[in-house]
Scaffold this motif. Structure first.
Motif, mmCIF file in Angstrom:
data_model
loop_
_atom_site.group_PDB
_atom_site.id
_atom_site.type_symbol
_atom_site.label_atom_id
_atom_site.label_comp_id
_atom_site.label_asym_id
_atom_site.label_seq_id
_atom_site.Cartn_x
_atom_site.Cartn_y
_atom_site.Cartn_z
ATOM 1 N N SER A 27 22.110 -52.295 -55.376
ATOM 2 C CA SER A 27 20.615 -52.192 -55.561
ATOM 3 C C SER A 27 19.797 -52.133 -54.059
ATOM 4 O O SER A 27 20.591 -52.701 -53.047
ATOM 5 N N GLU A 28 18.844 -51.706 -53.968
ATOM 6 C CA GLU A 28 18.155 -51.756 -52.603
ATOM 7 C C GLU A 28 17.979 -53.017 -51.993
ATOM 8 O O GLU A 28 18.282 -53.334 -50.826
ATOM 9 N N PRO A 29 17.725 -54.374 -52.700
ATOM 10 C CA PRO A 29 17.716 -55.591 -52.144
ATOM 11 C C PRO A 29 18.795 -55.950 -51.677
ATOM 12 O O PRO A 29 18.918 -56.640 -50.464
ATOM 13 N N ALA A 30 19.998 -55.571 -52.369
ATOM 14 C CA ALA A 30 21.230 -55.960 -52.156
ATOM 15 C C ALA A 30 21.742 -55.337 -50.784
ATOM 16 O O ALA A 30 22.380 -55.800 -49.675
ATOM 17 N N TYR A 31 21.374 -53.903 -50.831
ATOM 18 C CA TYR A 31 21.560 -53.136 -49.601
ATOM 19 C C TYR A 31 20.908 -53.719 -48.323
ATOM 20 O O TYR A 31 21.381 -54.066 -47.090
ATOM 21 N N PHE A 32 19.743 -53.963 -48.308
ATOM 22 C CA PHE A 32 18.794 -54.503 -47.093
ATOM 23 C C PHE A 32 19.188 -55.662 -46.618
ATOM 24 O O PHE A 32 19.359 -56.085 -45.627
ATOM 25 N N THR A 33 19.902 -56.613 -47.816
ATOM 26 C CA THR A 33 20.275 -58.109 -47.528
ATOM 27 C C THR A 33 21.362 -58.019 -46.767
ATOM 28 O O THR A 33 21.806 -58.699 -45.873
ATOM 29 N N THR A 34 22.509 -56.992 -47.214
ATOM 30 C CA THR A 34 23.698 -56.872 -46.597
ATOM 31 C C THR A 34 23.570 -56.496 -44.965
ATOM 32 O O THR A 34 24.212 -56.932 -44.244
ATOM 33 N N LEU A 35 22.707 -55.417 -44.713
ATOM 34 C CA LEU A 35 22.360 -55.118 -43.391
ATOM 35 C C LEU A 35 21.759 -56.360 -42.309
ATOM 36 O O LEU A 35 22.074 -56.434 -41.165
ATOM 37 N N ALA A 36 20.804 -56.878 -43.330
ATOM 38 C CA ALA A 36 20.296 -58.069 -42.610
ATOM 39 C C ALA A 36 21.358 -59.088 -42.257
ATOM 40 O O ALA A 36 21.276 -59.691 -41.127
ATOM 41 N N ALA A 37 22.393 -59.371 -43.044
ATOM 42 C CA ALA A 37 23.299 -60.450 -42.880
ATOM 43 C C ALA A 37 24.072 -60.011 -41.593
ATOM 44 O O ALA A 37 24.484 -60.939 -40.783
ATOM 45 N N ILE A 38 24.356 -58.802 -41.377
ATOM 46 C CA ILE A 38 25.317 -58.122 -40.389
ATOM 47 C C ILE A 38 24.796 -58.297 -39.155
ATOM 48 O O ILE A 38 25.211 -58.937 -38.096
ATOM 49 N N ALA A 39 23.289 -58.361 -39.132
ATOM 50 C CA ALA A 39 22.660 -58.450 -37.759
ATOM 51 C C ALA A 39 22.531 -59.891 -37.503
ATOM 52 O O ALA A 39 22.903 -60.209 -36.345
ATOM 53 N N VAL A 40 22.263 -60.667 -38.277
ATOM 54 C CA VAL A 40 22.017 -62.276 -38.241
ATOM 55 C C VAL A 40 23.354 -62.877 -37.849
ATOM 56 O O VAL A 40 23.464 -63.590 -36.914
ATOM 57 N N LEU A 41 24.441 -62.349 -38.328
ATOM 58 C CA LEU A 41 25.745 -62.624 -38.033
ATOM 59 C C LEU A 41 26.131 -62.382 -36.453
ATOM 60 O O LEU A 41 26.658 -63.226 -35.748
ATOM 61 N N ALA A 42 25.961 -61.135 -36.147
ATOM 62 C CA ALA A 42 26.056 -60.652 -34.866
ATOM 63 C C ALA A 42 25.243 -61.398 -34.071
ATOM 64 O O ALA A 42 25.750 -61.740 -32.894
ATOM 65 N N SER A 43 23.981 -61.693 -34.219
ATOM 66 C CA SER A 43 23.218 -62.559 -33.437
ATOM 67 C C SER A 43 23.672 -63.667 -33.113
ATOM 68 O O SER A 43 23.595 -64.149 -31.881
ATOM 69 N N GLY A 44 24.149 -64.498 -34.313
ATOM 70 C CA GLY A 44 24.730 -65.939 -34.105
ATOM 71 C C GLY A 44 26.059 -65.987 -32.984
ATOM 72 O O GLY A 44 26.227 -66.779 -32.211
ATOM 73 N N VAL A 45 26.934 -64.865 -33.508
ATOM 74 C CA VAL A 45 28.002 -64.562 -32.272
ATOM 75 C C VAL A 45 27.760 -64.699 -30.943
ATOM 76 O O VAL A 45 28.216 -65.246 -30.169
ATOM 77 N N LEU A 46 26.703 -63.328 -30.886
ATOM 78 C CA LEU A 46 26.431 -63.542 -29.405
ATOM 79 C C LEU A 46 25.643 -64.453 -28.819
ATOM 80 O O LEU A 46 26.020 -64.825 -27.755
#
Length: 492
Positions: free
Chosen positions: A459-478
């Motif tokens: 679904s669209e909410p799941a799609y946007f949430t997935t990409l948001a999680a990737i960005a936030v995870l990458a932010s945390g690692v950095l």
């Protein structure tokens, strides 16, 4: 003395800057008008039915096409800069590039059924932008004498304003002309914009004071022949490979976009391997800094992967799920693409002052991490908007909020990325590293264009949430490695 006085008088006419900055400002403004005008309606044209005058593509395919189109624009900035530096000179490269861009828009504006002229037009725009985009920036710098860093920085700020003025006006103008399936009228407006830019570029050429007239490192006749043979051979191999692929019956638009995406990813991988595995007289410090830079490059690619879904996934969301009224007036879905450049113009001075105030207390990696976090937050907002949109159309102000958050992320990452690229560039690759920075845009755009295929299975909410999680995870690692990266980059 009289010549010096004349120059001073000439410069006072534009607030102490060379008059050539006006010529380049207007050229870039109109080129960006044509680029962003086309980008605002391209997705809708590709997905419109044949009866509506479009190409009838599925939305994931159209998103992938727009993604690789954007990727190729940035990818060709590298050879475009090299051609200007070794063959044409920046001034002729900008003129030729602008003419090729205009021909591309004219090709798309010809009202004939079928995709042939559309593909030709997009190819011409990609090639022309690859010539124009890197070299017009070079000419801005060349207007100022060495050591005049303060005025040069101010000149680039004026130039950057031109980019955003064009990007702000284009979606509204072009999308309104293209309403009611008048696609070719919209494409024609982009062609007219480029024509206006070229006309004033030629007319104002006398104010450029010789900037970019000659190549910086002109090829010798022997090198020119060698380059011609290599280029012809490369184009020939590519043409034969495409012909064989088409003859096999397995060539489709979807598969072609996947192939171009893989090629786009391979270019920076190969380039970084070339820099780090060869000697090139790199010092140990330069080699260490390049290893740190790869982390920032990867972070930037993730940022652009999400950010540049604006003309496709977010544009489509505006058309399907939002009530397109602002202050009591109806707008087109593509007009939402004007939100971003408007807010950039508002907040650029705010962030410039903020970085000066923070000084060295916040490093590049921390600023990148904040940029990634904000792009992640923007898609958390999109996920919420998509959830509310399941029961009916929602206010277009949701998208305004999304773009506002994204601008905070962009201004934390994009100008900082340009600065840190110049700072960390090895001496042997100093003139090429800005082209390498633009490769992060290319990788992000290409991969981002493929992510829309996930909407077939989620679904669209799941799609946007997935990409948001990737960005936030990458932010945390950095952020976790920020101090180590600061050490590697020599910031502490």
């Amino acid at each position: 003395m009289s010549q010096e006085l004349s120059t001073q008088v000439e410069e006072r006419r534009v607030f102490g800057h060379p008059r050539g900055i006006v010529t380049l400002f207007l050229t870039e403004m109109w080129e960006r008008f044509s680029f962003y005008g086309l980008r605002a309606i391209l997705f809708f044209f590709l997905t419109a039915t044949v009866v509506q005058g479009g190409l009838g593509m599925p939305k994931p395919t159209a998103t992938a096409v727009v993604g690789v189109y954007g990727a190729l624009v940035y990818l060709l900035a590298l050879p475009g800069g090299w051609i200007a530096d070794r063959v044409l000179g920046a001034r002729r490269a900008v003129l030729i590039g602008g003419c090729v861009i205009m021909l591309g828009h004219i090709s798309m504006a010809i009202p004939l059924r079928g995709p042939a002229l559309i593909w030709l037009g997009l190819a011409l725009i990609v090639a022309g932008t690859g010539l124009l985009k890197p070299n017009i920036s070079t000419m801005v710098g060349a207007l100022y004498p060495e050591g005049d860093n303060a005025r040069r920085d101010a000149g680039f700020s004026i130039f950057y304003l031109g980019i955003n003025v064009g990007a702000f006006a284009a979606p509204y103008v072009v999308s309104n002309l293209a309403k009611d399936d008048r696609w070719h009228l919209g494409f024609g407006a982009a062609a007219v914009g480029m024509a206006i830019g070229l006309t004033q570029y030629v007319a104002g050429g006398r104010h450029l004071r010789g900037a970019g007239e000659t190549p910086g490192h002109r090829l010798t006749p022997q090198e020119r022949r060698h380059f011609g043979l290599v280029a012809a051979a490369g184009l020939g191999v590519a043409a034969v490979a495409l012909a064989l692929w088409a003859a096999s019956g397995t060539l489709t638009v979807d598969r072609f976009t996947v192939a171009l995406t893989l090629l786009t990813i391979m270019v920076p991988v190969g380039y970084f391997a070339y820099i780090l595995l060869g000697s090139h007289n790199l010092t140990p410090v330069e080699r260490t800094r390049m290893k740190a830079y790869i982390w920032l490059f990867a972070a930037a690619a993730i940022f652009w992967m999400i950010y540049d879904l604006a003309p496709t996934v977010l544009n489509d969301f505006a058309a399907v799920h939002t009530d397109l009224r602002m202050f009591g007036h109806s707008i087109t879905a593509a007009t939402t693409q004007s939100f971003n450049p408007l807010m950039i113009m508002v907040f650029v001075p705010v962030f410039a002052a903020l970085w000066v105030k923070l000084g060295d207390r916040v490093g590049a990696a921390q600023k990148f991490a904040f940029g990634l976090f904000m792009i992640g937050v923007s898609f958390v907002v999109m996920a919420l908007a998509a959830r509310f949109a399941e029961t009916g159309r929602i206010s277009v102000w949701w998208l305004f909020l999304v773009y506002l958050v994204q601008v905070f992320g962009e201004l934390s990452l994009s100008p900082v990325g340009l600065s840190v690229t110049v700072e960390l560039a090895p001496h042997a690759f100093r003139s090429q590293m800005l082209g390498v920075w633009y490769l992060s845009f290319a990788v992000g755009d290409a991969i981002g264009g493929q992510t829309a295929r996930l909407l077939r299975v989620m679904s669209e909410p799941a799609y946007f949430t997935t990409l948001a999680a990737i960005a936030v995870l990458a932010s945390g690692v950095l952020l976790a490695f920020a101090h180590r990266l600061r050490v590697l980059m020599g910031e502490v």
